[in-house]
Design a protein around this motif. Structure first.
Motif, short mmCIF file in Angstrom:
data_model
loop_
_atom_site.label_atom_id
_atom_site.label_comp_id
_atom_site.label_asym_id
_atom_site.label_seq_id
_atom_site.Cartn_x
_atom_site.Cartn_y
_atom_site.Cartn_z
N ALA A 144 -11.64 4.54 -12.36
CA ALA A 144 -11.50 5.99 -12.34
C ALA A 144 -12.78 6.67 -11.87
O ALA A 144 -12.74 7.71 -11.22
CB ALA A 144 -11.12 6.51 -13.73
N GLU A 145 -13.92 6.04 -12.19
CA GLU A 145 -15.20 6.62 -11.78
C GLU A 145 -15.32 6.70 -10.26
O GLU A 145 -15.99 7.59 -9.73
CB GLU A 145 -16.37 5.81 -12.34
CG GLU A 145 -16.45 5.81 -13.86
CD GLU A 145 -15.56 4.76 -14.52
OE1 GLU A 145 -15.67 4.59 -15.75
OE2 GLU A 145 -14.75 4.11 -13.82
N GLU A 146 -14.70 5.76 -9.54
CA GLU A 146 -14.75 5.77 -8.08
C GLU A 146 -13.57 6.53 -7.48
O GLU A 146 -13.69 7.12 -6.40
CB GLU A 146 -14.75 4.35 -7.53
CG GLU A 146 -16.01 3.55 -7.78
CD GLU A 146 -16.11 3.02 -9.19
OE1 GLU A 146 -15.06 2.66 -9.75
OE2 GLU A 146 -17.23 2.98 -9.75
N ASP A 147 -12.44 6.52 -8.15
CA ASP A 147 -11.21 7.05 -7.57
C ASP A 147 -11.02 8.55 -7.76
O ASP A 147 -10.32 9.20 -6.97
CB ASP A 147 -9.98 6.34 -8.17
CG ASP A 147 -9.88 4.89 -7.76
OD1 ASP A 147 -10.64 4.47 -6.87
OD2 ASP A 147 -9.03 4.18 -8.33
N LEU A 148 -11.57 9.12 -8.83
CA LEU A 148 -11.28 10.51 -9.18
C LEU A 148 -12.51 11.40 -8.99
O LEU A 148 -13.65 10.95 -9.18
CB LEU A 148 -10.80 10.60 -10.62
CG LEU A 148 -9.48 9.90 -10.93
CD1 LEU A 148 -9.16 10.01 -12.41
CD2 LEU A 148 -8.35 10.49 -10.10
N PRO A 149 -12.30 12.66 -8.65
CA PRO A 149 -13.42 13.60 -8.52
C PRO A 149 -14.15 13.79 -9.85
O PRO A 149 -13.56 13.63 -10.93
CB PRO A 149 -12.73 14.91 -8.08
CG PRO A 149 -11.42 14.50 -7.51
CD PRO A 149 -11.01 13.28 -8.28
N ALA A 150 -15.41 14.18 -9.76
CA ALA A 150 -16.22 14.37 -10.96
C ALA A 150 -15.62 15.41 -11.89
O ALA A 150 -15.70 15.29 -13.13
CB ALA A 150 -17.64 14.76 -10.57
N ALA A 151 -15.01 16.44 -11.34
CA ALA A 151 -14.42 17.49 -12.17
C ALA A 151 -13.29 16.94 -13.02
O ALA A 151 -13.14 17.31 -14.20
CB ALA A 151 -13.92 18.64 -11.30
N ASP A 152 -12.48 16.05 -12.46
CA ASP A 152 -11.41 15.44 -13.24
C ASP A 152 -11.96 14.51 -14.31
O ASP A 152 -11.44 14.46 -15.43
CB ASP A 152 -10.46 14.67 -12.32
CG ASP A 152 -9.61 15.59 -11.46
OD1 ASP A 152 -9.18 16.65 -11.96
OD2 ASP A 152 -9.39 15.25 -10.29
#
Length: 281
Positions: free
Chosen positions: A216-224
């Motif tokens: 998730a750390e690589e796949d999702l934007p920081a805001a999410d």
């Protein structure tokens, strides 16, 4: 003739070596008809912490009597070997603490079921995943699993919106009952994965659909990721209730975003009532 595909290197030399040992042992065991790897090694995501996971298909009459733990000693001395709650032989190898999960099944029904894994198992390189195939049936079945999992967005978003409302209402009732330990588990084990799935659907990052927290750390934007972080809490009453409210607010925003994109239904009145229950002390 047994197939012997060329070794495929990964980012884990230890796992590559253990895969090679499994291939060698499988070819030397005449009762085995086929062996199929799955998991991170087959998707090119293996690292030093990855497991070895495989289906071992046995010829007719051998499935019930085959000594799985004994066979797996060819891969290394086990520190642990037991059948887990899913009926899978779980092994921990003593030398490097690598975990393994091994399914031993009768080849006839087992191989026939493989092509039905579409949507659940992704094998981008079936030739690498098939370590042994004495008949050709396993290779043919595995070839049907090359397409990546791509959930249908409208149906999936509608389903997830409903699931989030259902489980969050249960969460609210548990908190009202002061069953904080149970509520804590529900929030993190049930609600959070559903949120991550809906978030992935909206962001177009569904490669890890079945395990939505993976990478998730690589796949999702920081805001999410920040919104997800706000839904986590220690088992402490005030923090848990604040996390539950933040969780439901994020769920409602994700559902509204899905509605705006795909027209999926949002039961606004119910959503507001769930928020009201969560707002109580």
């Amino acid at each position: 003739m047994p197939r012997t595909p060329a070794p495929r290197p990964s980012a884990s030399p230890a796992l590559d070596a253990r895969v090679a040992l499994l291939r060698r042992a499988a070819h030397a065991e005449p009762r085995l008809e086929g062996v199929l790897l799955y998991g991170s090694w087959t998707t090119g995501e293996a690292d030093a912490y990855s497991d070895i996971e495989a289906y071992l298909f046995l010829g007719e009459g051998h499935a019930d009597s085959f000594d799985g733990p004994g066979f797996l000693r060819a891969l290394g001395r086990p520190a642990l070997a037991h059948t887990n709650q899913f009926g899978i032989l779980a092994v921990v190898f003593e030398d490097d603490l690598m975990r393994g999960e091994f399914h031993f099944e009768e080849a006839g029904a087992g191989i026939a079921a493989v092509e039905g894994w579409q949507g659940m198992v992704h094998l981008p390189d079936p030739d690498a995943a098939v370590l042994l195939d004495r008949t050709g049936r396993l290779t043919e079945a595995a070839a049907r699993l090359t397409a990546p999992l791509a959930p249908e967005p409208v149906e999936s978003a509608a389903h997830l919106t409903g699931e989030l409302a259902n489980w969050t209402l249960m969460l609210a009732h548990l908190l009202a009952r002061r069953e904080d330990a149970r509520a804590h588990n529900l929030l993190h084990a049930m609600v959070a994965p559903l949120q991550l799935k809906l978030c992935r659907l909206l962001r177009g990052t569904t490669d890890h659909w079945l395990t939505p927290s993976r990478a998730a750390e690589e796949d999702l934007p920081a805001a999410d990721l920040a919104r997800y972080t706000a839904t986590t809490a220690p088992l402490e009453a005030a923090a848990l209730r604040a996390a539950a409210r933040a969780s439901w607010q994020w769920s409602r925003e994700l559902a509204a975003e899905a509605h705006g994109r795909w027209g999926t239904p949002v039961p606004e009145a119910l959503h507001a009532r769930i928020a009201g229950v969560l707002a109580r002390d």
